[in-house]
Design an enzyme around this catalytic site. Structure first.
Site, short mmCIF file in Angstrom:
data_model
loop_
_atom_site.label_atom_id
_atom_site.label_comp_id
_atom_site.label_asym_id
_atom_site.label_seq_id
_atom_site.Cartn_x
_atom_site.Cartn_y
_atom_site.Cartn_z
N LYS A 1 1.18 4.24 -2.80
CA LYS A 1 0.88 5.64 -2.49
C LYS A 1 2.10 6.53 -2.74
O LYS A 1 1.95 7.71 -3.10
CB LYS A 1 0.39 5.77 -1.04
CG LYS A 1 -0.94 5.09 -0.78
CD LYS A 1 -2.04 5.67 -1.64
CE LYS A 1 -3.41 5.09 -1.37
NZ LYS A 1 -4.48 5.68 -2.19
N TYR B 1 0.84 -1.22 0.00
CA TYR B 1 0.00 0.00 0.00
C TYR B 1 0.87 1.26 0.00
O TYR B 1 0.63 2.19 -0.78
CB TYR B 1 -0.90 -0.05 1.23
CG TYR B 1 -1.85 1.12 1.39
CD1 TYR B 1 -3.02 1.19 0.63
CD2 TYR B 1 -1.59 2.13 2.31
CE1 TYR B 1 -3.90 2.25 0.79
CE2 TYR B 1 -2.47 3.19 2.48
CZ TYR B 1 -3.63 3.24 1.72
OH TYR B 1 -4.50 4.29 1.87
P1 NDP Z 1 -13.17 2.92 1.08
O1 NDP Z 1 -12.74 1.50 1.06
O2 NDP Z 1 -14.21 3.36 2.08
O3 NDP Z 1 -13.70 3.35 -0.38
C1 NDP Z 1 -12.95 3.06 -1.55
C2 NDP Z 1 -13.91 2.99 -2.72
O4 NDP Z 1 -13.16 2.59 -3.90
C3 NDP Z 1 -15.01 1.94 -2.54
O5 NDP Z 1 -16.25 2.41 -2.99
C4 NDP Z 1 -14.48 0.79 -3.37
O6 NDP Z 1 -15.46 -0.11 -3.82
C5 NDP Z 1 -13.84 1.52 -4.53
N1 NDP Z 1 -12.94 0.65 -5.27
C6 NDP Z 1 -12.14 -0.34 -4.79
N2 NDP Z 1 -11.48 -0.95 -5.78
C7 NDP Z 1 -11.84 -0.34 -6.93
C8 NDP Z 1 -11.51 -0.53 -8.29
N3 NDP Z 1 -10.65 -1.50 -8.67
N4 NDP Z 1 -12.08 0.28 -9.22
C9 NDP Z 1 -12.97 1.22 -8.85
N5 NDP Z 1 -13.32 1.46 -7.57
C10 NDP Z 1 -12.78 0.68 -6.62
O7 NDP Z 1 -11.85 3.78 1.23
P2 NDP Z 1 -11.60 5.25 1.84
O8 NDP Z 1 -12.75 6.13 1.50
O9 NDP Z 1 -11.16 5.13 3.23
O10 NDP Z 1 -10.32 5.67 0.98
C11 NDP Z 1 -10.40 6.44 -0.22
C12 NDP Z 1 -8.98 6.73 -0.68
O11 NDP Z 1 -8.29 7.45 0.35
C13 NDP Z 1 -8.16 5.48 -0.96
O12 NDP Z 1 -7.32 5.69 -2.07
C14 NDP Z 1 -7.33 5.33 0.30
O13 NDP Z 1 -6.15 4.62 0.06
C15 NDP Z 1 -7.08 6.78 0.65
N6 NDP Z 1 -6.71 7.00 2.05
C16 NDP Z 1 -7.58 6.68 3.06
C17 NDP Z 1 -7.20 6.90 4.38
C18 NDP Z 1 -8.09 6.59 5.53
O14 NDP Z 1 -7.66 6.80 6.66
N7 NDP Z 1 -9.32 6.13 5.31
C19 NDP Z 1 -5.89 7.46 4.72
C20 NDP Z 1 -5.07 7.75 3.57
C21 NDP Z 1 -5.48 7.53 2.30
P3 NDP Z 1 -15.81 -1.38 -2.83
O15 NDP Z 1 -16.78 -0.82 -1.85
O16 NDP Z 1 -16.38 -2.41 -3.72
O17 NDP Z 1 -14.54 -1.84 -2.21
#
Ligand code: NDP
Length: 246
Positions: free
Chosen positions: A158, A154
């Site tokens: 990133k 991961y």
């Molecule tokens: P979530 O898991 O809540 O949401 C991620 C979304 O992306 C989901 O709707 C998921 O679908 C979708 N998704 C996953 N795989 C794919 C794919 N192959 N193609 C299209 N869509 C996809 O994550 P967060 O909201 O927490 O995170 C959002 C972003 O922020 C991410 O990039 C994460 O790495 C980054 N981030 C988050 C942090 C945190 O503390 N939460 C901290 C730092 C960065 P599904 O529901 O089917 O999985």
């Protein structure tokens, strides 16, 4: 609002941080394309955001598959004529300590988090270069800068996004396209909900602002970067982390 009338495509926009970003950009007056791997969730999110003069579209697909990405962008251009703002937010985790980290979990995380952003950036840049205007915002993470035990895959993805951000910013700046990254810290979403309590406590102890971040905290930074007030900012990584990393 400075982004009013633009069209924004948010990957992984059905829930969590992506949905909050889509919601904030809708409040700014953008037309919204929710793109997510789950068709039903994408449609539901797009329906919730529509109304009050805001038009939305749901597209489903896997950002790591070029055919899906082409289809998502074709649908967006078919309905709105352009994609002006791209938010590469879709991301997944498959955590494990290095020696036990499975090769397939390495490939999957790099594929969705990094290759997905590359494919979407390429598709968006084609449209934005013609229009001589664009905003690309990549959702990275503080762990892409500082590393994290158990997250070699991961954090590499990133960190890779930061390289992609800077190289794209250098290639696209002359066409009035800015490319920036936001690096969230510990944000309360379904992704972090499943972390063990001890890990959550360790994150909390690193914060200067003593609360976990919310998806809206991240969305507001994206809204700023997407708008006209940020027109002279490119190639940046903005931490949105309550002082976790400095
Ligand atoms: P979530 O898991 O809540 O949401 C991620 C979304 O992306 C989901 O709707 C998921 O679908 C979708 N998704 C996953 N795989 C794919 C794919 N192959 N193609 C299209 N869509 C996809 O994550 P967060 O909201 O927490 O995170 C959002 C972003 O922020 C991410 O990039 C994460 O790495 C980054 N981030 C988050 C942090 C945190 O503390 N939460 C901290 C730092 C960065 P599904 O529901 O089917 O999985």
């Amino acid at each position: 609002m400075s982004s009013a009338g633009r069209t924004a495509l948010v990957t992984g926009g059905a829930r969590g941080i992506g949905y909050a970003i889509a919601s904030e950009l809708a409040a700014d007056g953008c037309s919204i394309v929710i793109s997510d791997i789950m068709a039903d969730a994408a449609s539901e999110a797009a329906e919730k955001l529509a109304g009050g003069g805001i038009e939305t579209l749901a597209t489903s697909g896997d950002v790591s598959k070029s055919a899906d990405v082409e289809r998502m962008f074709a649908a967006a251009v078919g309905k709105f004529g352009a994609v002006d703002i791209l938010v590469n937010n879709a991301g997944i985790t498959r955590d494990g300590l290095l020696l036990r980290l499975d090769e397939k979990d390495w490939d999957l995380v790099l594929s969705v988090n990094l290759k997905g952003a590359f494919l979407c950036t390429k598709a968006a840049a084609r449209i934005m270069m013609k229009n001589r205007w664009g905003r690309i915002i990549n959702i990275s993470s503080v762990v892409g800068v500082m590393g994290n035990p158990g997250q070699a895959n991961y954090s590499a993805s990133k960190a890779g996004l930061i390289g992609l951000t800077k190289s794209s910013a250098k290639e696209l700046g002359s066409r009035n396209i800015t490319v920036n990254a936001v690096a969230p810290g510990y944000i309360q979403t379904e992704m972090t909900e499943k972390l063990p309590e001890a890990v959550k406590e360790a994150y909390m102890s690193m914060l200067q602002i003593k609360r976990p971040g919310t998806p809206q905290d991240v969305a507001r930074v994206v809204s700023f970067l997407a708008g006209d007030k940020a027109e002279y900012l490119t190639g940046l990584v903005i931490n949105c982390d309550g002082g976790m990393l400095m």
